[in-house]
Design a protein around this motif. Structure first.
Motif, PDB file in Angstrom:
ATOM      1  N   ARG A  29     145.059 109.447 -60.614  1.00 24.83           N
ATOM      2  CA  ARG A  29     144.987 110.909 -60.502  1.00 24.83           C
ATOM      3  C   ARG A  29     143.974 111.326 -59.436  1.00 24.83           C
ATOM      4  NH1 ARG A  29     147.850 114.997 -60.228  1.00 24.83           N
ATOM      5  NH2 ARG A  29     147.024 116.861 -61.165  1.00 24.83           N
ATOM      6  N   LEU A  30     142.849 110.612 -59.370  1.00 23.27           N
ATOM      7  CA  LEU A  30     141.837 110.879 -58.350  1.00 23.27           C
ATOM      8  C   LEU A  30     142.400 110.685 -56.952  1.00 23.27           C
ATOM      9  CD1 LEU A  30     138.926 111.299 -57.298  1.00 23.27           C
ATOM     10  CD2 LEU A  30     138.548 108.869 -57.749  1.00 23.27           C
ATOM     11  N   VAL A  31     143.140 109.615 -56.744  1.00 23.85           N
ATOM     12  CA  VAL A  31     143.728 109.342 -55.430  1.00 23.85           C
ATOM     13  C   VAL A  31     144.749 110.415 -55.062  1.00 23.85           C
ATOM     14  CG1 VAL A  31     145.206 107.726 -54.154  1.00 23.85           C
ATOM     15  CG2 VAL A  31     143.285 106.870 -55.505  1.00 23.85           C
ATOM     16  N   GLU A  32     145.569 110.806 -56.031  1.00 24.35           N
ATOM     17  CA  GLU A  32     146.571 111.846 -55.764  1.00 24.35           C
ATOM     18  C   GLU A  32     145.910 113.157 -55.351  1.00 24.35           C
ATOM     19  OE1 GLU A  32     148.650 112.069 -59.457  1.00 24.35           O
ATOM     20  OE2 GLU A  32     149.980 110.388 -58.986  1.00 24.35           O
ATOM     21  N   LEU A  33     144.877 113.549 -56.055  1.00 22.67           N
ATOM     22  CA  LEU A  33     144.210 114.819 -55.756  1.00 22.67           C
ATOM     23  C   LEU A  33     143.420 114.757 -54.453  1.00 22.67           C
ATOM     24  CD1 LEU A  33     143.093 115.687 -59.361  1.00 22.67           C
ATOM     25  CD2 LEU A  33     144.766 116.931 -57.986  1.00 22.67           C
ATOM     26  N   THR A  34     142.844 113.605 -54.168  1.00 25.74           N
ATOM     27  CA  THR A  34     142.141 113.445 -52.895  1.00 25.74           C
ATOM     28  C   THR A  34     143.118 113.542 -51.741  1.00 25.74           C
ATOM     29  OG1 THR A  34     140.485 112.053 -53.965  1.00 25.74           O
ATOM     30  CG2 THR A  34     140.637 111.920 -51.573  1.00 25.74           C
ATOM     31  N   ALA A  35     144.275 112.928 -51.877  1.00 30.69           N
ATOM     32  CA  ALA A  35     145.291 112.985 -50.830  1.00 30.69           C
ATOM     33  C   ALA A  35     145.806 114.404 -50.635  1.00 30.69           C
ATOM     34  CB  ALA A  35     146.448 112.050 -51.168  1.00 30.69           C
ATOM     35  N   ALA A  36     145.849 115.182 -51.710  1.00 30.23           N
ATOM     36  CA  ALA A  36     146.323 116.559 -51.625  1.00 30.23           C
ATOM     37  C   ALA A  36     145.204 117.523 -51.228  1.00 30.23           C
ATOM     38  CB  ALA A  36     146.912 116.991 -52.964  1.00 30.23           C
ATOM     39  N   ASN A  37     143.998 116.988 -50.991  1.00 35.23           N
ATOM     40  CA  ASN A  37     142.844 117.754 -50.542  1.00 35.23           C
ATOM     41  C   ASN A  37     142.382 118.790 -51.586  1.00 35.23           C
ATOM     42  OD1 ASN A  37     140.786 118.168 -48.756  1.00 35.23           O
ATOM     43  ND2 ASN A  37     141.869 119.757 -47.611  1.00 35.23           N
ATOM     44  N   HIS A  38     142.472 118.422 -52.857  1.00 34.20           N
ATOM     45  CA  HIS A  38     141.962 119.254 -53.945  1.00 34.20           C
ATOM     46  C   HIS A  38     140.600 118.698 -54.349  1.00 34.20           C
ATOM     47  CE1 HIS A  38     145.633 121.515 -54.426  1.00 34.20           C
ATOM     48  NE2 HIS A  38     146.325 120.395 -54.475  1.00 34.20           N
ATOM     49  N   THR A  39     139.568 119.120 -53.654  1.00 35.73           N
ATOM     50  CA  THR A  39     138.254 118.497 -53.806  1.00 35.73           C
ATOM     51  C   THR A  39     137.617 118.736 -55.173  1.00 35.73           C
ATOM     52  OG1 THR A  39     137.248 120.412 -52.728  1.00 35.73           O
ATOM     53  CG2 THR A  39     137.776 118.524 -51.345  1.00 35.73           C
ATOM     54  N   HIS A  40     137.772 119.914 -55.731  1.00 39.10           N
ATOM     55  CA  HIS A  40     137.156 120.197 -57.033  1.00 39.10           C
ATOM     56  C   HIS A  40     137.830 119.398 -58.144  1.00 39.10           C
ATOM     57  CE1 HIS A  40     134.515 123.247 -55.511  1.00 39.10           C
ATOM     58  NE2 HIS A  40     135.526 123.911 -54.971  1.00 39.10           N
ATOM     59  N   ALA A  41     139.136 119.340 -58.120  1.00 38.15           N
ATOM     60  CA  ALA A  41     139.861 118.562 -59.127  1.00 38.15           C
ATOM     61  C   ALA A  41     139.584 117.071 -58.955  1.00 38.15           C
ATOM     62  CB  ALA A  41     141.356 118.839 -59.029  1.00 38.15           C
ATOM     63  N   ALA A  42     139.494 116.610 -57.715  1.00 36.42           N
ATOM     64  CA  ALA A  42     139.187 115.203 -57.464  1.00 36.42           C
ATOM     65  C   ALA A  42     137.788 114.853 -57.976  1.00 36.42           C
ATOM     66  CB  ALA A  42     139.305 114.893 -55.976  1.00 36.42           C
ATOM     67  N   ALA A  43     136.839 115.748 -57.809  1.00 34.18           N
ATOM     68  CA  ALA A  43     135.482 115.510 -58.316  1.00 34.18           C
ATOM     69  C   ALA A  43     135.486 115.393 -59.843  1.00 34.18           C
ATOM     70  CB  ALA A  43     134.547 116.623 -57.867  1.00 34.18           C
ATOM     71  N   PHE A  44     136.281 116.231 -60.502  1.00 33.18           N
ATOM     72  CA  PHE A  44     136.403 116.162 -61.958  1.00 33.18           C
ATOM     73  C   PHE A  44     136.940 114.802 -62.390  1.00 33.18           C
ATOM     74  CE2 PHE A  44     139.112 116.579 -65.726  1.00 33.18           C
ATOM     75  CZ  PHE A  44     138.184 117.027 -66.653  1.00 33.18           C
ATOM     76  N   TRP A  45     138.025 114.347 -61.751  1.00 29.66           N
ATOM     77  CA  TRP A  45     138.631 113.076 -62.127  1.00 29.66           C
ATOM     78  C   TRP A  45     137.741 111.896 -61.764  1.00 29.66           C
ATOM     79  CZ3 TRP A  45     142.306 111.973 -65.442  1.00 29.66           C
ATOM     80  CH2 TRP A  45     143.108 113.026 -65.878  1.00 29.66           C
ATOM     81  N   ARG A  46     136.947 112.012 -60.711  1.00 29.54           N
ATOM     82  CA  ARG A  46     135.995 110.957 -60.376  1.00 29.54           C
ATOM     83  C   ARG A  46     134.971 110.815 -61.503  1.00 29.54           C
ATOM     84  NH1 ARG A  46     134.452 112.932 -55.973  1.00 29.54           N
ATOM     85  NH2 ARG A  46     135.998 111.875 -54.702  1.00 29.54           N
ATOM     86  N   ASP A  47     134.502 111.935 -62.002  1.00 32.91           N
ATOM     87  CA  ASP A  47     133.555 111.902 -63.121  1.00 32.91           C
ATOM     88  C   ASP A  47     134.208 111.366 -64.394  1.00 32.91           C
ATOM     89  OD1 ASP A  47     131.577 112.905 -61.479  1.00 32.91           O
ATOM     90  OD2 ASP A  47     131.808 114.982 -62.185  1.00 32.91           O
ATOM     91  N   VAL A  48     135.467 111.738 -64.626  1.00 33.23           N
ATOM     92  CA  VAL A  48     136.192 111.224 -65.791  1.00 33.23           C
ATOM     93  C   VAL A  48     136.330 109.708 -65.689  1.00 33.23           C
ATOM     94  CG1 VAL A  48     138.445 111.179 -66.947  1.00 33.23           C
ATOM     95  CG2 VAL A  48     137.423 113.358 -66.311  1.00 33.23           C
ATOM     96  N   MET A  49     136.669 109.219 -64.510  1.00 33.43           N
ATOM     97  CA  MET A  49     136.835 107.779 -64.320  1.00 33.43           C
ATOM     98  C   MET A  49     135.525 107.038 -64.591  1.00 33.43           C
ATOM     99  SD  MET A  49     138.047 105.716 -60.905  1.00 33.43           S
ATOM    100  CE  MET A  49     136.555 106.165 -60.024  1.00 33.43           C
ATOM    101  N   ARG A  50     134.427 107.528 -64.050  1.00 36.43           N
ATOM    102  CA  ARG A  50     133.121 106.883 -64.252  1.00 36.43           C
ATOM    103  C   ARG A  50     132.701 106.932 -65.719  1.00 36.43           C
ATOM    104  NH1 ARG A  50     130.324 109.569 -58.994  1.00 36.43           N
ATOM    105  NH2 ARG A  50     131.288 108.218 -57.456  1.00 36.43           N
ATOM    106  N   THR A  51     132.935 108.056 -66.372  1.00 33.31           N
ATOM    107  CA  THR A  51     132.575 108.176 -67.781  1.00 33.31           C
ATOM    108  C   THR A  51     133.429 107.260 -68.642  1.00 33.31           C
ATOM    109  OG1 THR A  51     131.923 110.476 -67.380  1.00 33.31           O
ATOM    110  CG2 THR A  51     132.239 109.815 -69.671  1.00 33.31           C
ATOM    111  N   ALA A  52     134.708 107.156 -68.331  1.00 37.04           N
ATOM    112  CA  ALA A  52     135.589 106.251 -69.071  1.00 37.04           C
ATOM    113  C   ALA A  52     135.138 104.804 -68.902  1.00 37.04           C
ATOM    114  CB  ALA A  52     137.032 106.415 -68.603  1.00 37.04           C
ATOM    115  N   GLU A  53     134.731 104.435 -67.692  1.00 33.12           N
ATOM    116  CA  GLU A  53     134.215 103.083 -67.462  1.00 33.12           C
ATOM    117  C   GLU A  53     132.978 102.825 -68.312  1.00 33.12           C
ATOM    118  OE1 GLU A  53     133.556 103.129 -63.259  1.00 33.12           O
ATOM    119  OE2 GLU A  53     135.588 102.471 -62.797  1.00 33.12           O
ATOM    120  N   GLN A  54     132.084 103.804 -68.380  1.00 33.82           N
ATOM    121  CA  GLN A  54     130.868 103.655 -69.184  1.00 33.82           C
ATOM    122  C   GLN A  54     131.197 103.540 -70.670  1.00 33.82           C
ATOM    123  OE1 GLN A  54     128.543 107.072 -68.155  1.00 33.82           O
ATOM    124  NE2 GLN A  54     127.836 106.208 -66.218  1.00 33.82           N
ATOM    125  N   LEU A  55     132.120 104.355 -71.141  1.00 29.65           N
ATOM    126  CA  LEU A  55     132.499 104.309 -72.550  1.00 29.65           C
ATOM    127  C   LEU A  55     133.114 102.963 -72.912  1.00 29.65           C
ATOM    128  CD1 LEU A  55     134.024 107.881 -72.985  1.00 29.65           C
ATOM    129  CD2 LEU A  55     131.901 107.022 -73.996  1.00 29.65           C
TER     130      LEU A  55
END
Length: 83
Positions: A29-55
């Protein structure tokens, strides 16, 4: 670092329902949003990915699952054809 509660709730729900696949799904999802140039949504998914890794690492007692370790090194296998 302060964790956004929306990110924490979303990542926790993904990890509960999908396990190790949560990291892969959030990365896609992060890659898709980055490719579509949706920076705010991509930042959200980047944080979700990092938090999921930590969990996931916390749930495994500090050791990282094999699939998660492979995902972090960039060796991710895609089981479906890319359109």
């Amino acid at each position: 670092m302060k964790t956004d509660l929306d990110v924490l709730v979303f990542a926790t729900r993904l990890v509960d329902e999908l396990g190790e696949a949560a990291v892969r799904i959030s990365r896609v999802r992060l890659v898709e949003l980055t490719a579509a140039n949706h920076t705010h949504a991509a930042a959200f998914w980047r944080d979700v990915m990092r938090t999921a890794e930590q969990l996931l690492s916390e749930r495994c007692g500090g050791r990282m699952p094999a699939a998660l370790a492979a995902a972090q090194t960039g060796a991710v296998r895609v089981d479906r054809p890319i359109p």
